[in-house]
Design a protein around this motif. Structure first.
Motif, PDB file in Angstrom:
ATOM      1  N   UNK A  58       0.812  -1.221   0.000  1.00  0.00           N
ATOM      2  CA  UNK A  58       0.000   0.000   0.000  1.00  0.00           C
ATOM      3  C   UNK A  58       0.846   1.272   0.000  1.00  0.00           C
ATOM      4  N   UNK A  59       2.147   1.140   0.134  1.00  0.00           N
ATOM      5  CA  UNK A  59       3.032   2.316   0.153  1.00  0.00           C
ATOM      6  C   UNK A  59       2.897   3.071  -1.168  1.00  0.00           C
ATOM      7  N   UNK A  60       3.041   4.403  -1.130  1.00  0.00           N
ATOM      8  CA  UNK A  60       2.880   5.181  -2.362  1.00  0.00           C
ATOM      9  C   UNK A  60       3.984   4.940  -3.395  1.00  0.00           C
ATOM     10  N   UNK A  61       5.164   4.531  -2.950  1.00  0.00           N
ATOM     11  CA  UNK A  61       6.266   4.232  -3.873  1.00  0.00           C
ATOM     12  C   UNK A  61       7.320   3.418  -3.138  1.00  0.00           C
ATOM     13  N   UNK A  62       8.311   2.923  -3.893  1.00  0.00           N
ATOM     14  CA  UNK A  62       9.412   2.096  -3.378  1.00  0.00           C
ATOM     15  C   UNK A  62       8.944   0.803  -2.715  1.00  0.00           C
ATOM     16  N   UNK A  63       7.893   0.202  -3.246  1.00  0.00           N
ATOM     17  CA  UNK A  63       7.395  -1.064  -2.708  1.00  0.00           C
ATOM     18  C   UNK A  63       8.419  -2.156  -3.009  1.00  0.00           C
ATOM     19  N   UNK A  64       8.831  -2.862  -1.971  1.00  0.00           N
ATOM     20  CA  UNK A  64       9.848  -3.914  -2.104  1.00  0.00           C
ATOM     21  C   UNK A  64       9.475  -4.879  -3.221  1.00  0.00           C
TER      22      UNK A  64
END
Length: 187
Positions: A58-64
């Motif tokens: 759900x992170x806006x960017x840099x999702x692992x």
């Protein structure tokens, strides 16, 4: 230049135009960082890369695990160059960055990367707090437009204010051409 290491922070695909959180001037800043990277490698200086990852999908960017979290190919790490994976704004917090730099014999850092007003700021201030001499390659850093209290602040103003604050805090601010020029001069 003994004791100097290059630290490249978060020049990851999500910050580019096709990514989830494009920054103003990211392509030019990354080209400058690549110039610095090539000069550091040619001089045999230690290079350390930092990559931010978010565990939540759900992170806006840099999702692992996503392409957006990967370091941009223009400044991709070479074999043997350490990559510090961080989960906080400050690259020193919760990582072994300080130990890696000390093991490399670094007492002075040249810093480039993104976002200027977040991760570059936090790492620069932490490095100063830890006693490193810090030179910030101001033209190898990028940020974004911000807004506060109904006031829109364009990226160029965010960048200028942040660079002025970091210089006031004790960092040396220089363009890449000067830094890499110093490295190519015989001593």
């Amino acid at each position: 230049m003994a004791g100097t290491a290059l630290l490249i922070i978060d020049l990851q695909n999500d910050y580019f135009p096709e990514g989830r959180f494009p920054l103003v001037g990211i392509e030019a800043a990354t080209q400058q960082a690549a110039r610095l990277l090539n000069a550091a490698r040619a001089k045999g200086l230690p290079v350390v890369h930092v990559r931010h990852e978010e565990d939540s999908a759900e992170a806006p960017f840099f999702v692992a695990g996503t392409d957006g979290a990967r370091i941009n190919p223009v400044v991709a790490p070479a074999a043997g160059e350490p990559v510090i994976v961080k989960h906080n704004i400050n690259a020193f917090l919760g990582t072994d960055l300080d130990a890696v730099l000390k093991q490399a014999g670094a007492s002075d850092l040249i810093i480039a990367g993104a976002m200027s007003h977040m991760c570059v700021d936090a790492a620069t201030r932490a490095a100063l707090d830890l006693g490193y001499g810090v030179t910030l390659a101001h033209d190898a850093a990028a940020t974004c437009d911000l807004s506060f209290g109904g006031v829109d602040v364009p990226a160029v103003s965010v960048q200028a204010a942040l660079m002025a604050a970091l210089e006031f805090a004790g960092a040396t601010l220089r363009p890449v051409a000067e830094i890499s020029g110093d490295w190519s001069s015989p001593r």
